[in-house]
Design a protein around this motif. Sequence first.
Motif, PDB file in Angstrom:
ATOM      1  N   HIS A  37      49.123  33.452  39.156  1.00  0.00           N
ATOM      2  CA  HIS A  37      48.618  34.787  38.237  1.00  0.00           C
ATOM      3  C   HIS A  37      49.845  35.216  37.592  1.00  0.00           C
ATOM      4  CE1 HIS A  37      46.781  38.514  37.440  1.00  0.00           C
ATOM      5  NE2 HIS A  37      47.753  39.242  37.589  1.00  0.00           N
ATOM      6  N   THR A  38      51.126  35.269  38.226  1.00  0.00           N
ATOM      7  CA  THR A  38      51.984  35.905  37.406  1.00  0.00           C
ATOM      8  C   THR A  38      52.441  34.797  36.544  1.00  0.00           C
ATOM      9  OG1 THR A  38      53.501  34.960  39.126  1.00  0.00           O
ATOM     10  CG2 THR A  38      53.110  37.457  39.275  1.00  0.00           C
ATOM     11  N   GLY A  39      52.279  33.582  36.780  1.00  0.00           N
ATOM     12  CA  GLY A  39      52.599  32.812  35.431  1.00  0.00           C
ATOM     13  C   GLY A  39      51.760  32.664  34.389  1.00  0.00           C
ATOM     14  N   ALA A  40      50.593  32.945  34.545  1.00  0.00           N
ATOM     15  CA  ALA A  40      49.461  33.085  33.557  1.00  0.00           C
ATOM     16  C   ALA A  40      49.729  34.331  32.877  1.00  0.00           C
ATOM     17  CB  ALA A  40      48.052  33.054  34.254  1.00  0.00           C
ATOM     18  N   ALA A  41      50.295  35.346  33.460  1.00  0.00           N
ATOM     19  CA  ALA A  41      50.498  36.726  32.792  1.00  0.00           C
ATOM     20  C   ALA A  41      51.716  36.491  31.767  1.00  0.00           C
ATOM     21  CB  ALA A  41      50.415  38.034  33.800  1.00  0.00           C
ATOM     22  N   ALA A  42      52.559  35.842  32.338  1.00  0.00           N
ATOM     23  CA  ALA A  42      53.896  35.650  31.439  1.00  0.00           C
ATOM     24  C   ALA A  42      53.724  35.100  30.104  1.00  0.00           C
ATOM     25  CB  ALA A  42      54.883  35.142  32.290  1.00  0.00           C
ATOM     26  N   THR A  63      49.340  31.822  58.687  1.00  0.00           N
ATOM     27  CA  THR A  63      50.243  31.265  57.866  1.00  0.00           C
ATOM     28  C   THR A  63      49.776  30.538  56.705  1.00  0.00           C
ATOM     29  OG1 THR A  63      51.873  30.826  59.692  1.00  0.00           O
ATOM     30  CG2 THR A  63      51.945  29.431  57.964  1.00  0.00           C
ATOM     31  N   ARG A  64      48.762  29.721  56.757  1.00  0.00           N
ATOM     32  CA  ARG A  64      47.809  29.127  55.852  1.00  0.00           C
ATOM     33  C   ARG A  64      47.423  30.008  54.649  1.00  0.00           C
ATOM     34  NH1 ARG A  64      43.302  28.029  53.732  1.00  0.00           N
ATOM     35  NH2 ARG A  64      42.122  29.296  55.036  1.00  0.00           N
ATOM     36  N   LEU A  65      46.825  31.185  55.212  1.00  0.00           N
ATOM     37  CA  LEU A  65      46.404  31.949  54.262  1.00  0.00           C
ATOM     38  C   LEU A  65      47.461  32.793  53.383  1.00  0.00           C
ATOM     39  CD1 LEU A  65      43.274  33.595  56.368  1.00  0.00           C
ATOM     40  CD2 LEU A  65      43.254  32.468  54.307  1.00  0.00           C
ATOM     41  N   ARG A  66      48.519  33.130  54.161  1.00  0.00           N
ATOM     42  CA  ARG A  66      49.792  33.425  53.322  1.00  0.00           C
ATOM     43  C   ARG A  66      50.233  32.853  52.474  1.00  0.00           C
ATOM     44  NH1 ARG A  66      52.728  36.568  58.451  1.00  0.00           N
ATOM     45  NH2 ARG A  66      51.554  38.468  58.523  1.00  0.00           N
ATOM     46  N   ALA A  67      50.416  31.549  52.571  1.00  0.00           N
ATOM     47  CA  ALA A  67      50.422  30.420  51.708  1.00  0.00           C
ATOM     48  C   ALA A  67      49.673  30.422  50.518  1.00  0.00           C
ATOM     49  CB  ALA A  67      50.802  28.998  52.532  1.00  0.00           C
ATOM     50  N   GLU A  68      48.532  30.411  50.729  1.00  0.00           N
ATOM     51  CA  GLU A  68      47.653  30.617  49.694  1.00  0.00           C
ATOM     52  C   GLU A  68      47.794  31.709  48.794  1.00  0.00           C
ATOM     53  OE1 GLU A  68      44.119  29.125  47.432  1.00  0.00           O
ATOM     54  OE2 GLU A  68      45.710  28.223  48.703  1.00  0.00           O
ATOM     55  N   VAL A  69      47.917  32.738  49.352  1.00  0.00           N
ATOM     56  CA  VAL A  69      48.025  34.146  48.580  1.00  0.00           C
ATOM     57  C   VAL A  69      49.363  33.938  47.833  1.00  0.00           C
ATOM     58  CG1 VAL A  69      48.617  36.539  48.786  1.00  0.00           C
ATOM     59  CG2 VAL A  69      46.891  35.687  50.241  1.00  0.00           C
ATOM     60  N   ALA A  70      50.334  33.639  48.383  1.00  0.00           N
ATOM     61  CA  ALA A  70      51.612  33.150  47.597  1.00  0.00           C
ATOM     62  C   ALA A  70      51.349  32.509  46.183  1.00  0.00           C
ATOM     63  CB  ALA A  70      52.779  32.732  48.295  1.00  0.00           C
ATOM     64  N   ARG A  71      50.626  31.291  46.634  1.00  0.00           N
ATOM     65  CA  ARG A  71      50.246  30.358  45.440  1.00  0.00           C
ATOM     66  C   ARG A  71      49.312  30.927  44.280  1.00  0.00           C
ATOM     67  NH1 ARG A  71      46.394  27.088  43.380  1.00  0.00           N
ATOM     68  NH2 ARG A  71      44.737  27.788  45.121  1.00  0.00           N
ATOM     69  N   LEU A  72      48.545  31.816  44.822  1.00  0.00           N
ATOM     70  CA  LEU A  72      47.481  32.445  43.926  1.00  0.00           C
ATOM     71  C   LEU A  72      48.576  33.465  43.141  1.00  0.00           C
ATOM     72  CD1 LEU A  72      44.366  32.806  46.070  1.00  0.00           C
ATOM     73  CD2 LEU A  72      44.750  31.497  44.042  1.00  0.00           C
ATOM     74  N   ARG A  73      49.347  34.299  43.626  1.00  0.00           N
ATOM     75  CA  ARG A  73      50.219  35.122  43.242  1.00  0.00           C
ATOM     76  C   ARG A  73      51.094  34.437  41.969  1.00  0.00           C
ATOM     77  NH1 ARG A  73      51.672  38.697  48.102  1.00  0.00           N
ATOM     78  NH2 ARG A  73      50.269  40.407  48.055  1.00  0.00           N
ATOM     79  N   ARG A  74      51.531  33.161  42.418  1.00  0.00           N
ATOM     80  CA  ARG A  74      52.431  32.525  41.301  1.00  0.00           C
ATOM     81  C   ARG A  74      51.494  32.110  40.148  1.00  0.00           C
ATOM     82  NH1 ARG A  74      54.296  30.072  46.261  1.00  0.00           N
ATOM     83  NH2 ARG A  74      53.091  28.437  45.808  1.00  0.00           N
TER      84      ARG A  74
END
Length: 84
Positions: free
Chosen positions: A79-84, A66-77
Amino acid sequence: MTVDALQHGKAHRDALFRRYVDLRRLAEGSEDQADHQQVAEAYRDFLRSHLARDERAILDLEDEITRLRAEVARLRRLHTGAAA
């Protein structure tokens, strides 16, 4: 299981319960989320102390997933925020 091991287990569970009760009393009037998080963690630890070792290990692994999934979701956000 020996009598000493059983007594040790009971003493450990009793200590975890006292920790939970003390933290709950301290957090009772608090609006600080960290205080209430400590209470929740103490209660979780107390409840898990009643489980067998392999059952605790499974729950610990599920918590880590659960902790790792939350971390992956945070990193995706990020990354997508930096790419936008």
